[in-house]
Design an enzyme around this catalytic site. Structure first.
Site, short mmCIF file in Angstrom:
data_model
loop_
_atom_site.label_atom_id
_atom_site.label_comp_id
_atom_site.label_asym_id
_atom_site.label_seq_id
_atom_site.Cartn_x
_atom_site.Cartn_y
_atom_site.Cartn_z
N LYS A 181 61.33 64.01 47.62
CA LYS A 181 62.21 63.91 48.79
C LYS A 181 61.30 63.97 50.03
O LYS A 181 60.91 65.05 50.49
CB LYS A 181 63.23 65.05 48.76
CG LYS A 181 64.26 64.96 49.87
CD LYS A 181 63.72 65.70 51.07
CE LYS A 181 64.56 65.66 52.28
NZ LYS A 181 64.08 64.74 53.29
N GLY A 234 56.18 72.36 54.70
CA GLY A 234 56.97 72.15 55.91
C GLY A 234 57.00 73.41 56.75
O GLY A 234 56.07 74.23 56.71
N SER A 235 58.09 73.58 57.50
CA SER A 235 58.17 74.69 58.44
C SER A 235 58.52 76.00 57.74
O SER A 235 59.09 76.00 56.64
CB SER A 235 59.24 74.38 59.48
OG SER A 235 60.49 74.28 58.83
N GLU A 256 54.11 75.76 51.28
CA GLU A 256 52.99 75.75 52.22
C GLU A 256 53.56 75.46 53.60
O GLU A 256 54.18 74.42 53.82
CB GLU A 256 51.98 74.67 51.82
CG GLU A 256 51.03 75.11 50.72
CD GLU A 256 50.18 76.32 51.08
OE1 GLU A 256 49.92 76.53 52.28
OE2 GLU A 256 49.80 77.07 50.17
N CYS A 290 48.87 71.23 60.22
CA CYS A 290 49.02 72.64 59.90
C CYS A 290 47.70 73.38 60.10
O CYS A 290 47.69 74.56 60.38
CB CYS A 290 49.53 72.80 58.47
SG CYS A 290 48.54 71.88 57.30
N GLU A 390 53.65 78.81 66.31
CA GLU A 390 53.12 77.48 66.03
C GLU A 390 53.79 76.48 66.97
O GLU A 390 55.01 76.32 66.95
CB GLU A 390 53.39 77.08 64.57
CG GLU A 390 52.74 75.76 64.23
CD GLU A 390 53.08 75.25 62.83
OE1 GLU A 390 54.27 75.20 62.49
OE2 GLU A 390 52.14 74.87 62.10
#
Ligand code: NAD
Length: 493
Positions: A181, A234-235, A256, A290, A390
């Protein structure tokens, strides 16, 4: 230069070895973030039912795929590497137009994906366990690695080729089947990756892709009990939700997530080298990595000189459409990301001293894209918002400290723990830093953003949960370890 819209491809799902149009009737239009007049693709917002079809196809394909010898599965990855090599330029152009990073950076990402495929192909020939001495006479014990079944891979937009590859490749070589996805913003890159695997010989149902919203397509992967593991990048916001949903069904899960990566620069550092590294790490990919360098923690004794060098170097960066070979910094990925970064710039202006940038670049062709000037803030308090959160944009915070001990404390003062770096020639401080820095990857006299296919990738603290990706260890997430005990003692009497 602006380009008028040409016919944008309609992206399709890939289920059971066939490209199929979604039945949802709902679509999402994607535009080039460097040239908003160009529609790059139209992608479906697929339904939960379509996700279930992909999961069913992956489940049906699993028994035959798991029975194929791992070296044979690896050969498919090797062919995928060769195919990607052939399509390198075209794929990098798609990446540049869809995600916004420069063509140079896109080529690096595609090369990294090829490296991962090459490395992981070889893992098919190395996927052994270990033999272990037994405490009982005439007994032998050993371990074997076995696939899990159907694996769900949920990926972000910022490495839209490399991340699908670094999840699908180890999952497949280990004998799992996959439903991917990808991020809503980068469907075309994902489709190209899947096409390459299919052309390389992945049998029907072994790798499937369903496009659409995280809350529907991604969520269904978490709720369907047939999916045995979820690999997410992702976040933190989404990652913590995914981790908790996976736990409810005892799915294996790796997440991650974000980073707030520091470069520590000590008084004896090679300042020219450190400047080059910090500017590359902070502004490459417009800071949307990242592993981006978002904080530089510098000893006060050399701070004025170092900051001046950083600003001089930053001034030379050319911002624009990444297809232009002279451009160093591309746009932000979309309007949402632009708004987020602009909000942080306003916060930063209150918290610290703005030395460069701090604004959206507008006027002329810039009006057609989401461009932000590379920004440097000085005298940033270590506990301020821009030093802790971030931002995911071209924003660098300079934090001044009196000495090494304080630099280490400040470097570790955030919730994240992905990457870090130190610039010094003092061996004692280098080893002390390596020992005490709380990040999953660390560099000495090198940028925070470097990574290689054969070296584990991932973070600690709030950045990462579950096993590391890439390198040999990547296989561990995608396999169960079975311990075998064999008694070969002859029968008595
Ligand atoms: P995101 O969390 O918004 O989305 C990531 C993926 O999750 C997308 O495919 C999205 O559709 C899906 N998703 C969203 N909501 C979901 C839900 N409720 N259920 C299931 N899936 C859902 O992240 P993003 O904006 O695409 O990516 C940027 C983030 O990724 C940054 O925080 C960055 O640091 C991080 N990142 C981390 C690494 C790493 O290895 N540590 C690498 C690259 C990016």
């Amino acid at each position: 230069m602006t380009t008028a819209t040409v016919t944008a491809p309609l992206c399709r799902n890939f289920i059971n070895g066939r490209w199929v149009e979604s039945r949802s009737g709902q679509t999402l239009e994607r535009r080039n973030p460097a040239n908003l007049q160009e529609v790059t693709s139209v992608a479906p917002l697929s339904t939960r039912e379509e996700v279930r079809e992909a999961i069913a196809a992956a489940k049906a394909a699993f028994p035959a795929w798991r029975d194929k010898p791992a070296p044979v599965r690896g050969k498919i990855l090797a062919r995928a590497a060769a195919l990607m090599e052939k399509q390198k330029d075209a794929l990098a152009r798609t990446l540049c137009r869809e995600e916004g990073k420069t063509l140079k950076e896109s080529l690096v990402e595609v090369q990294r994906s090829i490296n991962i495929l090459e490395f992981t192909a070889g893992e098919g020939r190395r996927m052994g366990g270990e033999t272990i001495p037994s405490e009982t006479a005439k007994n032998i014990a050993y371990t074997i690695k076995q696939p899990l079944g159907v694996v769900g891979a949920i990926t972000p937009w910022n490495f839209p080729v490399a991340i699908p590859v670094w999840k699908a490749a180890p999952a497949l070589v280990a004998g799992n089947t996959v439903v991917l996805k990808p991020a809503e913003l980068t469907p075309e890159c994902a489709a190209k990756v899947v096409e390459i695997f299919a052309e390389a010989g992945a049998p029907a149902g072994v790798l499937n892709m369903v496009l659409g919203a995280g809350e529907e397509v991604g969520d269904e992967l978490l709720r369907d009990p047939e999916v045995r593991a979820i690999s997410f990048t992702g976040s933190n916001e989404v990652g913590s939700l995914i981790y908790s949903l996976a736990a409810r069904q005892m799915k294996k899960c790796q997440c991650e997530m974000g980073g707030k990566n520091p470069v520590v620069v000590l008084r004896d550092a090679d300042l020219a080298l450190a400047t080059q590294s910090v500017v590359l790490g902070a502004f490459g990919s417009s800071g949307q990595r990242c592993t981006a360098t978002s904080r530089v923690v510098v000893e006060e004794a050399i701070a004025d000189r170092f900051v001046q060098m950083i600003v001089e170097q930053t001034r030379k960066l050319k911002v624009g459409n990444g297809l232009d070979p002279d451009v160093d910094v591309g746009p932000l990925v979309d309007e949402q990301q632009l708004k987020t970064v602009l909000r942080y710039l306003e916060i930063g202006k209150k918290e610290a001293r703005l030395l460069h940038g701090g604004v959206r670049i507008a006027g002329g062709d810039y009006e057609n894209g989401y461009f932000v000037a590379p920004t440097v803030f000085d005298h940033v308090p270590w506990d301020s918002t821009i030093a802790q959160e971030e931002i995911f944009g071209p924003v660098l915070s300079v934090i001044r400290v009196p000495n090494f001990e304080e630099a280490l404390r400040v470097a570790n003062s955030v919730k994240y723990g992905l990457s870090s770096s130190i610039y010094t020639n003092d061996a004692r401080k280098i080893f002390e830093f390596i020992d005490r820095i709380e990040t999953g990857m660390t560099h000495v006299n090198a940028p925070t953003v470097a990574s290689e296919a054969q070296i584990p990738f991932g973070g600690m603290k709030a950045t990462g949960v579950g096993l590391r990706e890439m390198g040999r260890v990547a296989i561990d997430f995608y396999t169960e370890l079975k311990a075998v005990y064999i008694d070969y003692a002859p029968p008595k009497g």
